[in-house]
Design an enzyme around this catalytic site. Structure first.
Site, PDB file in Angstrom:
ATOM      1  N   ARG A 218      20.530  -7.055   3.617  1.00  0.00           N
ATOM      2  CA  ARG A 218      20.630  -8.388   3.009  1.00  0.00           C
ATOM      3  C   ARG A 218      20.632  -9.471   4.087  1.00  0.00           C
ATOM      4  O   ARG A 218      20.027 -10.529   3.913  1.00  0.00           O
ATOM      5  CB  ARG A 218      21.903  -8.474   2.155  1.00  0.00           C
ATOM      6  CG  ARG A 218      21.797  -7.732   0.833  1.00  0.00           C
ATOM      7  CD  ARG A 218      22.955  -8.053  -0.080  1.00  0.00           C
ATOM      8  NE  ARG A 218      24.141  -7.279   0.212  1.00  0.00           N
ATOM      9  CZ  ARG A 218      24.530  -6.197  -0.443  1.00  0.00           C
ATOM     10  NH1 ARG A 218      23.791  -5.719  -1.434  1.00  0.00           N
ATOM     11  NH2 ARG A 218      25.651  -5.569  -0.126  1.00  0.00           N
ATOM     12  N   PHE A 234      15.164  -5.541  -9.660  1.00  0.00           N
ATOM     13  CA  PHE A 234      16.309  -4.630  -9.770  1.00  0.00           C
ATOM     14  C   PHE A 234      17.518  -5.281  -9.080  1.00  0.00           C
ATOM     15  O   PHE A 234      18.189  -4.670  -8.250  1.00  0.00           O
ATOM     16  CB  PHE A 234      16.009  -3.271  -9.125  1.00  0.00           C
ATOM     17  CG  PHE A 234      14.707  -2.648  -9.564  1.00  0.00           C
ATOM     18  CD1 PHE A 234      14.617  -1.914 -10.730  1.00  0.00           C
ATOM     19  CD2 PHE A 234      13.551  -2.805  -8.790  1.00  0.00           C
ATOM     20  CE1 PHE A 234      13.412  -1.338 -11.121  1.00  0.00           C
ATOM     21  CE2 PHE A 234      12.346  -2.227  -9.179  1.00  0.00           C
ATOM     22  CZ  PHE A 234      12.276  -1.502 -10.352  1.00  0.00           C
ATOM     23  N   ASP A 256      16.427  -8.076 -13.639  1.00  0.00           N
ATOM     24  CA  ASP A 256      17.103  -6.813 -13.879  1.00  0.00           C
ATOM     25  C   ASP A 256      17.062  -6.515 -15.373  1.00  0.00           C
ATOM     26  O   ASP A 256      17.066  -7.442 -16.196  1.00  0.00           O
ATOM     27  CB  ASP A 256      18.562  -6.859 -13.401  1.00  0.00           C
ATOM     28  CG  ASP A 256      19.155  -5.468 -13.204  1.00  0.00           C
ATOM     29  OD1 ASP A 256      19.244  -5.020 -12.042  1.00  0.00           O
ATOM     30  OD2 ASP A 256      19.515  -4.829 -14.207  1.00  0.00           O
ATOM     31  N   ALA A 283      16.436 -11.217 -17.640  1.00  0.00           N
ATOM     32  CA  ALA A 283      16.695  -9.845 -18.064  1.00  0.00           C
ATOM     33  C   ALA A 283      15.377  -9.253 -18.557  1.00  0.00           C
ATOM     34  O   ALA A 283      14.894  -9.600 -19.639  1.00  0.00           O
ATOM     35  CB  ALA A 283      17.754  -9.808 -19.149  1.00  0.00           C
ATOM     36  N   ASP A 303      14.208  -2.923  -4.753  1.00  0.00           N
ATOM     37  CA  ASP A 303      15.356  -2.059  -4.488  1.00  0.00           C
ATOM     38  C   ASP A 303      15.744  -1.334  -5.781  1.00  0.00           C
ATOM     39  O   ASP A 303      16.782  -1.610  -6.378  1.00  0.00           O
ATOM     40  CB  ASP A 303      16.532  -2.889  -3.956  1.00  0.00           C
ATOM     41  CG  ASP A 303      17.724  -2.027  -3.567  1.00  0.00           C
ATOM     42  OD1 ASP A 303      17.519  -0.835  -3.282  1.00  0.00           O
ATOM     43  OD2 ASP A 303      18.855  -2.544  -3.556  1.00  0.00           O
ATOM     44  N   CYS A 343      16.578   4.794  -2.554  1.00  0.00           N
ATOM     45  CA  CYS A 343      17.930   5.319  -2.343  1.00  0.00           C
ATOM     46  C   CYS A 343      18.045   6.748  -2.864  1.00  0.00           C
ATOM     47  O   CYS A 343      19.149   7.246  -3.103  1.00  0.00           O
ATOM     48  CB  CYS A 343      18.973   4.418  -3.004  1.00  0.00           C
ATOM     49  SG  CYS A 343      18.823   4.297  -4.799  1.00  0.00           S
TER      50      CYS A 343
END
Length: 399
Positions: A218, A234, A256, A283, A303, A343
């Site tokens: 970040r 995301f 998101d 959203a 991400d 991730c």
């Protein structure tokens, strides 16, 4: 007192001699137990076929049968827990995280990386949030809490157990989230990360309330954001969005699928910059949104949550990573910067890089790698457990 002994098949001790902290069920030849069956979560001793002691750890049902706590014949008592957590705390002190006026949230225990497999502890100012990923750790949670109190002293005022969604559901533990020491009157708390403010709700938020593993990344977004129009997909609670605005972004858009997440992202932006911040929170499905962004953005952050929880779905996951990266790379403005991450522990650095390479080829753009990213040092990687390097990322310059 250790009552259960596990004996390995011949040759299956090799990984343990290299201090790998997992013992797979297929490596076990026989079990010597005083009871009829091994109880999940109990501490067991592991021996080679010839009877040499090799490790001590928590037994569990599944492909990973034992998570190793120690390779020594030492008693796992309160003193042991205190010592292990004290070592982890000293690592964070060395990293300048325990008394940092700009950052008061960090990971104190990172599973295998801190020789405590199955345990995560995150610090949010004066609250420790515990997540147990194994039955053994869950059954030890009060000893863990006592160790946290002993090591951290007046640096913490509450310990919250958030293990209900992470312990094996078949174990029948009926785990309920809640404070196991101390309390808090507020669900949302303001914490500091590199001087930026964030509302964290560990009772209702994902994981322990905030994704602490992107702290350095970040900061890098803040470095590149000046004068750019930023898309944060995301976005969860808007961590990258806040840093982009702090770095001088002209405009930031946060996407998101969760209504709650985008609302919290908007609140975090206003918390730091007031009502006049140029921020749009939407959203929507980020994968779908990426189909029609045009060339509006010159800094994009991808991400996503883990597309591959395990190797069985790896092929589909890599197609997903390729698809979203190709969409972003094909539409980002010339001279744009793409931050892209995986991730998924099942995805290696090499595989992720190859997948992004394929996406760049599909997009037909000239692309330079500016940075290759990983998790921060408070999410350490046990040198004997390379699987612990789960976060992979790249920063790309796109002509």
């Amino acid at each position: 007192m250790i009552t259960t002994q596990i004996y390995l098949r011949r040759g299956k001790e090799e990984s343990l001699l290299r201090r790998h902290p997992w013992i797979f069920s297929g490596a076990i030849e026989r079990v010597k137990c005083d009871e009829k069956d091994i109880r999940e979560g109990e501490i067991v001793d592991v021996f080679t076929k010839s009877g040499d002691f090799i490790a001590r750890g928590h037994y569990q049902i599944g492909s990973i049968a034992v998570r190793v706590l120690t390779f020594e014949q030492e008693t796992i008592d309160q003193t042991w827990w205190n010592n292990r957590i004290a070592v982890a705390y000293d690592v964070r002190r060395t990293l300048d995280l325990t008394d940092n006026s700009d950052t008061n949230c960090y990971r104190l225990i990172h599973g295998e990386g801190d020789s405590l497999p199955g345990l995560v502890v995150d610090i949010y100012d004066k609250t420790a949030v515990v997540q147990c990923h194994s039955v053994g750790m869950y059954l030890s949670r009060m000893a863990i809490a006592e160790a946290l109190r002993s090591v951290l002293g007046d640096k913490i005022e509450a310990i919250y157990d958030k293990s209900s969604q992470t312990v094996p559901y078949k174990a029948g533990l009926n785990a309920i989230d809640g404070y196991i020491w101390g309390n808090s009157d507020h669900k949302s708390h303001i914490v500091l990360e590199n001087g930026e403010k964030f509302l964290v709700n560990w009772e209702e938020g994902q994981k322990t309330g905030f994704f602490l593993d992107q702290r350095f990344n970040r900061e890098l977004v803040r470095h590149y954001a000046k004068g750019r129009t930023v898309l944060n997909t995301f976005c969860y609670t808007g961590g990258f969005s806040v840093y982009a605005a702090s770095g001088g972004a002209i405009e930031v858009c946060s996407i998101d699928a969760s209504e709650r997440a985008v609302k919290l992202a908007d609140e975090n932006m206003k918390l730091n910059f007031g009502e006049d911040v140029k921020h749009t929170a939407i959203a929507a499905d980020a994968v779908e949104y990426l189909k029609q962004i045009g060339d509006k953005y010159d800094l994009i952050i991808l991400d996503p949550p883990a597309f591959a929880k395990h190797h069985k779905v790896l092929g589909n996951a890599m197609q997903g990573y390729k698809r979203i990266n190709a969409r972003a790379l094909s539409q980002i403005k010339s001279g744009g910067i793409l931050f892209t991450f995986s991730c998924s522990q099942a995805v290696s650095k090499e595989l992720f890089r190859t997948t992004v390479f394929s996406a760049a080829a599909i997009a037909g753009r000239k692309v330079r790698i500016l940075h290759q990213l990983t998790q921060p040092a408070d999410h350490p990687i046990n040198i004997y457990h390379p699987e612990g390097e789960y976060l992979k990322g790249m920063v790309l310059y796109v002509e």
